[in-house]
Design a protein around this motif. Structure first.
Motif, PDB file in Angstrom:
ATOM      1  N   PRO A 251      -5.921   8.763  -2.501  1.00  0.00           N
ATOM      2  CA  PRO A 251      -5.957   9.080  -3.923  1.00  0.00           C
ATOM      3  C   PRO A 251      -4.651   9.724  -4.381  1.00  0.00           C
ATOM      4  N   ALA A 252      -4.216   9.400  -5.583  1.00  0.00           N
ATOM      5  CA  ALA A 252      -2.978   9.966  -6.120  1.00  0.00           C
ATOM      6  C   ALA A 252      -3.085  11.489  -6.169  1.00  0.00           C
ATOM      7  N   ARG A 253      -2.050  12.160  -5.744  1.00  0.00           N
ATOM      8  CA  ARG A 253      -2.011  13.619  -5.806  1.00  0.00           C
ATOM      9  C   ARG A 253      -1.370  14.057  -7.113  1.00  0.00           C
ATOM     10  N   ILE A 254      -1.896  15.124  -7.667  1.00  0.00           N
ATOM     11  CA  ILE A 254      -1.280  15.757  -8.838  1.00  0.00           C
ATOM     12  C   ILE A 254      -0.951  17.180  -8.435  1.00  0.00           C
ATOM     13  N   VAL A 255       0.318  17.547  -8.538  1.00  0.00           N
ATOM     14  CA  VAL A 255       0.744  18.890  -8.156  1.00  0.00           C
ATOM     15  C   VAL A 255       1.609  19.480  -9.251  1.00  0.00           C
ATOM     16  N   GLU A 256       1.553  20.794  -9.376  1.00  0.00           N
ATOM     17  CA  GLU A 256       2.495  21.459 -10.278  1.00  0.00           C
ATOM     18  C   GLU A 256       3.747  21.751  -9.490  1.00  0.00           C
ATOM     19  N   LEU A 257       4.892  21.398 -10.072  1.00  0.00           N
ATOM     20  CA  LEU A 257       6.151  21.655  -9.389  1.00  0.00           C
ATOM     21  C   LEU A 257       6.276  23.133  -9.074  1.00  0.00           C
ATOM     22  N   GLY A 258       6.787  23.422  -7.901  1.00  0.00           N
ATOM     23  CA  GLY A 258       7.011  24.805  -7.533  1.00  0.00           C
ATOM     24  C   GLY A 258       8.066  25.454  -8.402  1.00  0.00           C
TER      25      GLY A 258
ATOM     26  N   ARG B 264       0.865  -1.180   0.000  1.00  0.00           N
ATOM     27  CA  ARG B 264       0.000   0.000   0.000  1.00  0.00           C
ATOM     28  C   ARG B 264       0.901   1.229   0.000  1.00  0.00           C
ATOM     29  N   VAL B 265       0.629   2.134  -0.913  1.00  0.00           N
ATOM     30  CA  VAL B 265       1.526   3.276  -1.102  1.00  0.00           C
ATOM     31  C   VAL B 265       0.724   4.560  -1.272  1.00  0.00           C
ATOM     32  N   GLU B 266       1.448   5.672  -1.194  1.00  0.00           N
ATOM     33  CA  GLU B 266       0.917   6.957  -1.609  1.00  0.00           C
ATOM     34  C   GLU B 266       1.720   7.412  -2.823  1.00  0.00           C
ATOM     35  N   VAL B 267       1.054   8.101  -3.728  1.00  0.00           N
ATOM     36  CA  VAL B 267       1.687   8.509  -4.981  1.00  0.00           C
ATOM     37  C   VAL B 267       1.419   9.986  -5.238  1.00  0.00           C
ATOM     38  N   THR B 268       2.461  10.695  -5.618  1.00  0.00           N
ATOM     39  CA  THR B 268       2.313  12.074  -6.103  1.00  0.00           C
ATOM     40  C   THR B 268       2.904  12.157  -7.500  1.00  0.00           C
ATOM     41  N   VAL B 269       2.154  12.726  -8.407  1.00  0.00           N
ATOM     42  CA  VAL B 269       2.652  13.014  -9.751  1.00  0.00           C
ATOM     43  C   VAL B 269       2.779  14.525  -9.864  1.00  0.00           C
ATOM     44  N   ALA B 270       3.990  14.981 -10.159  1.00  0.00           N
ATOM     45  CA  ALA B 270       4.265  16.414 -10.261  1.00  0.00           C
ATOM     46  C   ALA B 270       4.676  16.756 -11.690  1.00  0.00           C
ATOM     47  N   HIS B 271       4.434  17.993 -12.064  1.00  0.00           N
ATOM     48  CA  HIS B 271       4.751  18.396 -13.439  1.00  0.00           C
ATOM     49  C   HIS B 271       5.001  19.889 -13.489  1.00  0.00           C
ATOM     50  N   LEU B 272       5.572  20.332 -14.601  1.00  0.00           N
ATOM     51  CA  LEU B 272       5.631  21.759 -14.911  1.00  0.00           C
ATOM     52  C   LEU B 272       5.129  21.946 -16.327  1.00  0.00           C
ATOM     53  N   ALA B 273       4.005  22.644 -16.439  1.00  0.00           N
ATOM     54  CA  ALA B 273       3.383  22.955 -17.731  1.00  0.00           C
ATOM     55  C   ALA B 273       3.025  21.688 -18.516  1.00  0.00           C
TER      56      ALA B 273
END
Length: 286
Positions: free
Chosen positions: A258-265, A228-237
């Motif tokens: 739930p998987a997190r989606i974040v824009e990279l700082g 069991r894991v946590e997942v973050t997907v990050a991106h820029l544009a």
């Protein structure tokens, strides 16, 4: 004995969502991003938005980053002491990629309360997951030493994987060598990167963006295994790429949240460049 109150501190590249930082009382110290001749605090000043950084990079406007000074760190520690905290656990991005951890250590020497510094040897969401592990221990009544150890253990167990459209931005920031960047550009390969022992290392090279993202999914799923894991997907544009990757991983791995989606700082985006997609797989806390 006075009541023990432990604060958890991290940095803005840790990418802890604001709502989670507020929920768990995590103090986020901003790094600075310099666009042209103007310096901004990440996550504080509107001008340091990921969108602005992506545009500046495309237009070849100089973009650089700067760590918080020991003086700034010391001010954070002093403020927490004034608020009644008795100890601090400071969880920061890899000392091999930033001077932030060094600033924390210098400031800790003159802090009015004990500071337990943690070099996560990670970057981005993996550092954030480590800080959240520390906060969970504190909330459960654990000691600062136990919280720091939990942060180190979770950081070490995280898998951090990155796809970048080009190595050029990492070369500009000194994170990869000029020869590697030149070779990548000449061969038109799409590099997959990872974090090993606190440094960004080349993992694989593939020929197309589509294959690179498919391989990123496969490697992330392998990293999760049956756990069991946590997942973050990050991106820029690259919101569409990030959403597609998060959706596919959600169908393949056992998610605790739930998987997190974040824009990279702005700070991480300045080094990775537009088009980057990163995925972090962290062991679940429960």
């Amino acid at each position: 004995m006075p009541e023990r109150r432990i604060a958890v501190v991290t940095d803005s590249p840790a990418s802890v969502p604001a709502e989670l930082a507020d929920q768990h009382g995590i103090v986020v110290v901003p790094l600075q991003v310099i666009v042209g001749a103007t310096s901004y605090d990440e996550g504080v000043d509107e001008g340091a938005s990921p969108e602005m950084v992506a545009q500046a990079l495309r237009e070849f406007t100089p973009v650089s980053t700067s760590r918080p000074t020991p003086t700034r760190m010391g001010e954070v520690y002093a403020s927490l002491a004034e608020q009644g905290y008795t100890e601090i656990v400071a969880v920061h991005l890899s000392s091999k990629m930033s001077g932030t951890f060094d600033s924390a250590e210098v400031a800790a020497r003159s802090s009015p309360i004990p500071v337990h510094t943690v070099d996560s040897l990670q970057v981005g969401p993996a550092t954030g997951y480590a800080a959240l592990a520390a906060a969970a221990v504190v909330e459960a009544g654990g000691s600062a030493e136990e919280a720091a150890e939990a942060a180190r253990a979770r950081a070490a167990a995280c898998a951090s994987l990155f796809y970048v459209d080009t190595l050029e931005y990492l070369r500009r920031g000194g994170r990869v060598g000029a020869a590697a960047a030149l070779l990548g550009g000449a061969l038109a390969v799409k590099p997959l990167l990872t974090v090993i022992d606190g440094k960004i290392e080349s993992l694989e090279k593939v020929r197309t963006a589509g294959r690179a993202l498919a391989r990123l999914e496969e490697l992330a799923a392998q990293g999760a295994g049956e756990n069991r894991v946590e997942v973050t997907v990050a991106h820029l544009a690259s919101p569409d790429r990030a959403q597609a990757l998060a959706d596919r991983l959600s169908a393949r791995v056992a998610l605790a949240e739930p998987a997190r989606i974040v824009e990279l700082g702005a700070v991480l985006g300045a080094h990775a460049g537009p088009g980057v997609v990163a995925v972090c797989v962290a062991p679940a806390l429960d």
